[in-house]
Design a protein around this motif. Structure first.
Motif, PDB file in Angstrom:
ATOM      1  N   MET A   1      80.569  15.166  94.573  1.00 17.56           N
ATOM      2  CA  MET A   1      81.060  13.884  94.183  1.00 17.56           C
ATOM      3  C   MET A   1      82.349  13.579  94.617  1.00 17.56           C
ATOM      4  N   GLU A   2      82.513  12.166  94.633  1.00 19.53           N
ATOM      5  CA  GLU A   2      83.748  11.756  94.873  1.00 19.53           C
ATOM      6  C   GLU A   2      84.937  12.040  93.741  1.00 19.53           C
ATOM      7  N   ARG A   3      86.141  12.268  94.094  1.00 21.02           N
ATOM      8  CA  ARG A   3      87.012  12.215  92.892  1.00 21.02           C
ATOM      9  C   ARG A   3      87.178  10.692  92.341  1.00 21.02           C
ATOM     10  N   GLU A   4      86.945  10.846  90.768  1.00 21.30           N
ATOM     11  CA  GLU A   4      86.964   9.524  89.867  1.00 21.30           C
ATOM     12  C   GLU A   4      88.056   9.635  88.892  1.00 21.30           C
ATOM     13  N   PHE A   5      88.507   8.539  88.560  1.00 21.65           N
ATOM     14  CA  PHE A   5      89.642   8.171  87.658  1.00 21.65           C
ATOM     15  C   PHE A   5      88.852   8.575  86.411  1.00 21.65           C
ATOM     16  N   VAL A   6      89.663   8.975  85.564  1.00 22.05           N
ATOM     17  CA  VAL A   6      89.318   9.472  83.981  1.00 22.05           C
ATOM     18  C   VAL A   6      90.334   8.711  83.071  1.00 22.05           C
ATOM     19  N   ALA A   7      91.627   8.807  83.119  1.00 20.96           N
ATOM     20  CA  ALA A   7      92.646   8.335  82.366  1.00 20.96           C
ATOM     21  C   ALA A   7      94.060   8.026  83.030  1.00 20.96           C
ATOM     22  N   ALA A   8      94.744   7.184  82.469  1.00 24.72           N
ATOM     23  CA  ALA A   8      95.984   7.042  82.905  1.00 24.72           C
ATOM     24  C   ALA A   8      97.140   6.755  81.837  1.00 24.72           C
ATOM     25  N   ILE A   9      98.395   6.884  82.157  1.00 20.21           N
ATOM     26  CA  ILE A   9      99.296   6.622  80.975  1.00 20.21           C
ATOM     27  C   ILE A   9     100.702   5.933  81.861  1.00 20.21           C
ATOM     28  N   THR A  10     101.525   5.205  81.184  1.00 19.74           N
ATOM     29  CA  THR A  10     102.810   4.922  81.873  1.00 19.74           C
ATOM     30  C   THR A  10     103.904   5.684  81.548  1.00 19.74           C
TER      31      THR A  10
ATOM     32  N   THR B   1      98.067   2.948  77.675  1.00 18.58           N
ATOM     33  CA  THR B   1      97.110   3.910  78.608  1.00 18.58           C
ATOM     34  C   THR B   1      95.895   3.158  78.886  1.00 18.58           C
ATOM     35  N   TYR B   2      95.077   4.042  79.975  1.00 19.93           N
ATOM     36  CA  TYR B   2      93.904   3.008  80.379  1.00 19.93           C
ATOM     37  C   TYR B   2      92.896   4.318  80.571  1.00 19.93           C
ATOM     38  N   TYR B   3      91.509   3.832  80.300  1.00 23.40           N
ATOM     39  CA  TYR B   3      90.359   5.014  80.519  1.00 23.40           C
ATOM     40  C   TYR B   3      89.325   4.319  81.255  1.00 23.40           C
ATOM     41  N   ALA B   4      88.475   5.519  81.800  1.00 21.88           N
ATOM     42  CA  ALA B   4      87.290   5.040  82.466  1.00 21.88           C
ATOM     43  C   ALA B   4      86.343   4.628  81.371  1.00 21.88           C
ATOM     44  N   ASP B   5      85.285   4.022  81.638  1.00 27.96           N
ATOM     45  CA  ASP B   5      84.506   3.441  80.601  1.00 27.96           C
ATOM     46  C   ASP B   5      83.488   4.708  80.224  1.00 27.96           C
ATOM     47  N   SER B   6      83.397   5.597  81.131  1.00 28.57           N
ATOM     48  CA  SER B   6      82.459   6.687  80.612  1.00 28.57           C
ATOM     49  C   SER B   6      83.161   7.883  79.617  1.00 28.57           C
ATOM     50  N   VAL B   7      84.594   7.596  79.541  1.00 28.60           N
ATOM     51  CA  VAL B   7      85.318   8.519  78.617  1.00 28.60           C
ATOM     52  C   VAL B   7      85.925   7.859  77.398  1.00 28.60           C
ATOM     53  N   LYS B   8      85.938   6.381  77.277  1.00 30.35           N
ATOM     54  CA  LYS B   8      86.516   5.477  76.405  1.00 30.35           C
ATOM     55  C   LYS B   8      85.784   6.031  74.898  1.00 30.35           C
TER      56      LYS B   8
ATOM     57  N   PHE C   1      87.915  10.486  75.107  1.00 28.38           N
ATOM     58  CA  PHE C   1      89.057  11.428  75.399  1.00 28.38           C
ATOM     59  C   PHE C   1      90.449  10.581  75.014  1.00 28.38           C
ATOM     60  N   THR C   2      91.399  11.253  75.047  1.00 28.14           N
ATOM     61  CA  THR C   2      92.633  10.642  74.601  1.00 28.14           C
ATOM     62  C   THR C   2      93.795  11.311  75.577  1.00 28.14           C
ATOM     63  N   ILE C   3      94.526  10.435  76.324  1.00 24.76           N
ATOM     64  CA  ILE C   3      95.706  10.885  77.194  1.00 24.76           C
ATOM     65  C   ILE C   3      97.081  10.664  76.349  1.00 24.76           C
TER      66      ILE C   3
ATOM     67  N   GLN D   1      93.034  15.282  75.576  1.00 26.51           N
ATOM     68  CA  GLN D   1      92.208  15.849  74.763  1.00 26.51           C
ATOM     69  C   GLN D   1      90.633  15.088  75.073  1.00 26.51           C
ATOM     70  N   MET D   2      89.893  15.992  74.992  1.00 23.86           N
ATOM     71  CA  MET D   2      88.500  15.765  75.401  1.00 23.86           C
ATOM     72  C   MET D   2      87.621  16.220  74.376  1.00 23.86           C
ATOM     73  N   ASN D   3      86.809  15.188  73.611  1.00 21.77           N
ATOM     74  CA  ASN D   3      85.792  15.266  72.306  1.00 21.77           C
ATOM     75  C   ASN D   3      84.439  14.801  72.788  1.00 21.77           C
ATOM     76  N   SER D   4      83.653  15.324  71.946  1.00 23.05           N
ATOM     77  CA  SER D   4      82.088  15.082  72.204  1.00 23.05           C
ATOM     78  C   SER D   4      81.742  15.108  73.873  1.00 23.05           C
ATOM     79  N   LEU D   5      82.107  16.388  74.199  1.00 25.44           N
ATOM     80  CA  LEU D   5      81.690  16.434  75.608  1.00 25.44           C
ATOM     81  C   LEU D   5      80.356  16.535  76.114  1.00 25.44           C
ATOM     82  N   LYS D   6      80.134  15.947  77.247  1.00 19.74           N
ATOM     83  CA  LYS D   6      78.567  16.058  77.868  1.00 19.74           C
ATOM     84  C   LYS D   6      78.547  16.631  78.942  1.00 19.74           C
ATOM     85  N   PRO D   7      77.349  17.116  79.482  1.00 19.14           N
ATOM     86  CA  PRO D   7      77.210  17.633  80.755  1.00 19.14           C
ATOM     87  C   PRO D   7      77.748  17.070  81.716  1.00 19.14           C
TER      88      PRO D   7
END
Length: 124
Positions: free
Chosen positions: A43-52, A58-65, A68-70, A82-88
């Motif tokens: 797969m292509e590299r995808e954005f997860v989260a960013a911080i100033t 902060t900003y998050y991808a919808d899939s992790v909102k 996850f906490t950056i 910090q990644m919680n409620s992780l999925k496959p």
């Protein structure tokens, strides 16, 4: 020049948690916008989260909102995810990225510096 090194990946069951760390060196860490990206196999590299630089935004991808906490500790030159409620579907190599800039950067090409990545595997 900035060097970034990720750590904290591993194998976890669905619903579990992990905390990734990224240590930066070489320049003033507090001047850098930081982000996390991930790449699954084939797969292509995808954005997860960013911080100033100031952690003021902060900003998050919808899939992790909501899961996850950056965050960052500028005194320790360290970025966290910090990644919680992780999925496959969260399985992949997670990369830390940096750029000397203000603002929240969400695109792969926005960043200048990348780590080697840390593997996260979520079993079902």
């Amino acid at each position: 020049q900035v060097q970034v090194v990720e750590s904290g990946g591993g194998l976890v069951q669905t619903g579990g948690s992990l905390r990734l760390s990224c240590v930066a060196s070489g320049r003033t860490f507090s001047m850098y916008a930081m982000g996390w990206f991930r790449q699954g196999t084939g797969m292509e590299r995808e954005f997860v989260a960013a911080i100033t630089w100031s952690a003021g935004a902060t900003y998050y991808a919808d899939s992790v909102k909501g899961r996850f906490t950056i965050s960052r500790d500028n005194a320790k030159n360290t970025l966290y995810l910090q990644m919680n409620s992780l999925k496959p579907d969260d399985t992949g190599v997670y990369y830390c990225a940096a750029k000397e800039a203000f603002g929240v950067l969400r695109r792969y090409h926005d960043y200048d510096y990348w780590g080697q990545g840390t593997q996260v595997t979520v079993s079902s």
